[in-house]
Design a protein around this motif. Sequence first.
Motif, PDB file in Angstrom:
ATOM      1  N   TYR A 135       8.746 -10.253  -5.296  1.00  0.00           N
ATOM      2  CA  TYR A 135       8.431 -10.276  -3.866  1.00  0.00           C
ATOM      3  C   TYR A 135       8.544 -11.717  -3.365  1.00  0.00           C
ATOM      4  CZ  TYR A 135       6.255  -5.650  -4.551  1.00  0.00           C
ATOM      5  OH  TYR A 135       6.011  -4.332  -4.830  1.00  0.00           O
ATOM      6  N   PRO A 136       9.726 -12.205  -3.042  1.00  0.00           N
ATOM      7  CA  PRO A 136       9.878 -13.615  -2.665  1.00  0.00           C
ATOM      8  C   PRO A 136       9.101 -14.013  -1.417  1.00  0.00           C
ATOM      9  CG  PRO A 136      11.895 -12.410  -2.215  1.00  0.00           C
ATOM     10  CD  PRO A 136      10.994 -11.482  -2.977  1.00  0.00           C
ATOM     11  N   ASP A 137       8.861 -13.067  -0.497  1.00  0.00           N
ATOM     12  CA  ASP A 137       8.116 -13.372   0.725  1.00  0.00           C
ATOM     13  C   ASP A 137       6.651 -12.962   0.644  1.00  0.00           C
ATOM     14  OD1 ASP A 137      10.447 -14.373   1.787  1.00  0.00           O
ATOM     15  OD2 ASP A 137      10.927 -12.555   2.914  1.00  0.00           O
ATOM     16  N   GLY A 138       6.183 -12.601  -0.543  1.00  0.00           N
ATOM     17  CA  GLY A 138       4.791 -12.189  -0.717  1.00  0.00           C
ATOM     18  C   GLY A 138       4.656 -10.680  -0.811  1.00  0.00           C
ATOM     19  N   ILE A 139       3.539 -10.259  -1.355  1.00  0.00           N
ATOM     20  CA  ILE A 139       3.302  -8.844  -1.616  1.00  0.00           C
ATOM     21  C   ILE A 139       2.577  -8.163  -0.451  1.00  0.00           C
ATOM     22  CG2 ILE A 139       2.140  -7.228  -3.185  1.00  0.00           C
ATOM     23  CD1 ILE A 139       2.505  -9.508  -5.348  1.00  0.00           C
ATOM     24  N   GLY A 140       1.668  -8.873   0.187  1.00  0.00           N
ATOM     25  CA  GLY A 140       0.779  -8.286   1.175  1.00  0.00           C
ATOM     26  C   GLY A 140       1.447  -7.546   2.321  1.00  0.00           C
ATOM     27  N   ARG A 141       2.513  -8.087   2.869  1.00  0.00           N
ATOM     28  CA  ARG A 141       3.164  -7.446   4.013  1.00  0.00           C
ATOM     29  C   ARG A 141       4.478  -6.756   3.641  1.00  0.00           C
ATOM     30  NH1 ARG A 141       3.102 -12.115   8.266  1.00  0.00           N
ATOM     31  NH2 ARG A 141       2.639 -13.393   6.482  1.00  0.00           N
ATOM     32  N   SER A 142       4.778  -6.718   2.376  1.00  0.00           N
ATOM     33  CA  SER A 142       6.025  -6.088   1.940  1.00  0.00           C
ATOM     34  C   SER A 142       5.975  -4.577   2.171  1.00  0.00           C
ATOM     35  CB  SER A 142       6.247  -6.361   0.453  1.00  0.00           C
ATOM     36  OG  SER A 142       7.347  -5.605  -0.016  1.00  0.00           O
ATOM     37  N   LYS A 143       7.119  -4.019   2.452  1.00  0.00           N
ATOM     38  CA  LYS A 143       7.233  -2.566   2.588  1.00  0.00           C
ATOM     39  C   LYS A 143       7.484  -1.901   1.231  1.00  0.00           C
ATOM     40  CE  LYS A 143       8.700  -2.562   7.412  1.00  0.00           C
ATOM     41  NZ  LYS A 143       7.486  -3.121   7.836  1.00  0.00           N
ATOM     42  N   LEU A 144       7.674  -2.707   0.185  1.00  0.00           N
ATOM     43  CA  LEU A 144       7.810  -2.167  -1.170  1.00  0.00           C
ATOM     44  C   LEU A 144       6.401  -1.998  -1.739  1.00  0.00           C
ATOM     45  CD1 LEU A 144       9.611  -1.250  -3.497  1.00  0.00           C
ATOM     46  CD2 LEU A 144       9.684  -3.631  -4.268  1.00  0.00           C
ATOM     47  N   THR A 145       5.759  -0.915  -1.321  1.00  0.00           N
ATOM     48  CA  THR A 145       4.367  -0.642  -1.685  1.00  0.00           C
ATOM     49  C   THR A 145       4.280   0.216  -2.943  1.00  0.00           C
ATOM     50  OG1 THR A 145       4.314   1.367  -0.359  1.00  0.00           O
ATOM     51  CG2 THR A 145       3.690  -0.703   0.754  1.00  0.00           C
ATOM     52  N   THR A 146       3.093   0.255  -3.507  1.00  0.00           N
ATOM     53  CA  THR A 146       2.859   1.119  -4.664  1.00  0.00           C
ATOM     54  C   THR A 146       3.164   2.570  -4.302  1.00  0.00           C
ATOM     55  OG1 THR A 146       1.190  -0.381  -5.523  1.00  0.00           O
ATOM     56  CG2 THR A 146       1.130   1.867  -6.343  1.00  0.00           C
ATOM     57  N   LYS A 147       2.754   2.980  -3.124  1.00  0.00           N
ATOM     58  CA  LYS A 147       3.004   4.361  -2.684  1.00  0.00           C
ATOM     59  C   LYS A 147       4.505   4.667  -2.655  1.00  0.00           C
ATOM     60  CE  LYS A 147       1.565   7.522   0.951  1.00  0.00           C
ATOM     61  NZ  LYS A 147       0.767   7.675   2.162  1.00  0.00           N
ATOM     62  N   LEU A 148       5.307   3.757  -2.103  1.00  0.00           N
ATOM     63  CA  LEU A 148       6.756   3.944  -2.059  1.00  0.00           C
ATOM     64  C   LEU A 148       7.334   3.978  -3.472  1.00  0.00           C
ATOM     65  CD1 LEU A 148       9.350   3.987  -0.139  1.00  0.00           C
ATOM     66  CD2 LEU A 148       9.533   1.570  -0.754  1.00  0.00           C
ATOM     67  N   ILE A 149       6.891   3.066  -4.311  1.00  0.00           N
ATOM     68  CA  ILE A 149       7.382   3.015  -5.696  1.00  0.00           C
ATOM     69  C   ILE A 149       7.073   4.316  -6.413  1.00  0.00           C
ATOM     70  CG2 ILE A 149       7.064   1.891  -7.938  1.00  0.00           C
ATOM     71  CD1 ILE A 149       6.601  -0.754  -6.306  1.00  0.00           C
ATOM     72  N   GLU A 150       5.831   4.777  -6.313  1.00  0.00           N
ATOM     73  CA  GLU A 150       5.444   6.017  -6.996  1.00  0.00           C
ATOM     74  C   GLU A 150       6.218   7.223  -6.475  1.00  0.00           C
ATOM     75  OE1 GLU A 150       0.908   4.954  -8.419  1.00  0.00           O
ATOM     76  OE2 GLU A 150       1.159   6.039  -6.535  1.00  0.00           O
ATOM     77  N   ARG A 151       6.436   7.267  -5.174  1.00  0.00           N
ATOM     78  CA  ARG A 151       7.168   8.398  -4.600  1.00  0.00           C
ATOM     79  C   ARG A 151       8.596   8.457  -5.152  1.00  0.00           C
ATOM     80  NH1 ARG A 151       7.067   7.572   0.995  1.00  0.00           N
ATOM     81  NH2 ARG A 151       9.203   6.818   0.986  1.00  0.00           N
TER      82      ARG A 151
END
Length: 185
Positions: free
Chosen positions: A140-156
């Motif tokens: 996450y080069p721009d940080g994790i907090g505001r990324s749209k690559l969330t745990t929910k998206l990954i799991e889905r």
Amino acid sequence: MRYIALLRAINVGGNSTVKMAELRALGESLGFTGVATLLQSGNLIFEASEAATQALEARWEQAVAETFGVPAAFMIRTLPEWQALIDANPFMAEAKADPAHLLALACKQDIPQAAVETLRAAITGPERIAAGERYLYAHYPDGIGRSKLTTKLIERHLGTLVTGRNWNTVLNIRSMSGATPQRAS
């Protein structure tokens, strides 16, 4: 045999609170030895007679649910598996330059390459991923907090539960476990 256990969604945002001292005591009451925790986010090291990690996961999950009344998903790895995760990191330059923005995500089940490709196609930002059998790396080069690559998206997209640790924590778990680094990381 020594194991590393990662709990999913424990002590995050005030939900599913489990005190690490109580978790250690639970592990000892289950007959595990050398039980130790790292941080307050569900990182656990323990020793058990050699057993299948899936059986250990089920045993821990049932005990935590019965004892603390919270659902818990455990992702358990052996020390050699943890070291292999570290050694296979395709983002070593990022790990050295900015370890807080590189996550290793342990997956509950094996992940097919086709699922990784659909996840990769769903990424809308600068994040990059790579995968092993039961783990995913996410930078996450721009940080994790505001990324749209969330745990929910990954799991889905992967079709399995995941829990992530930043690279600093990955290395601290290795150090705490007594595993010996096999290459500089």
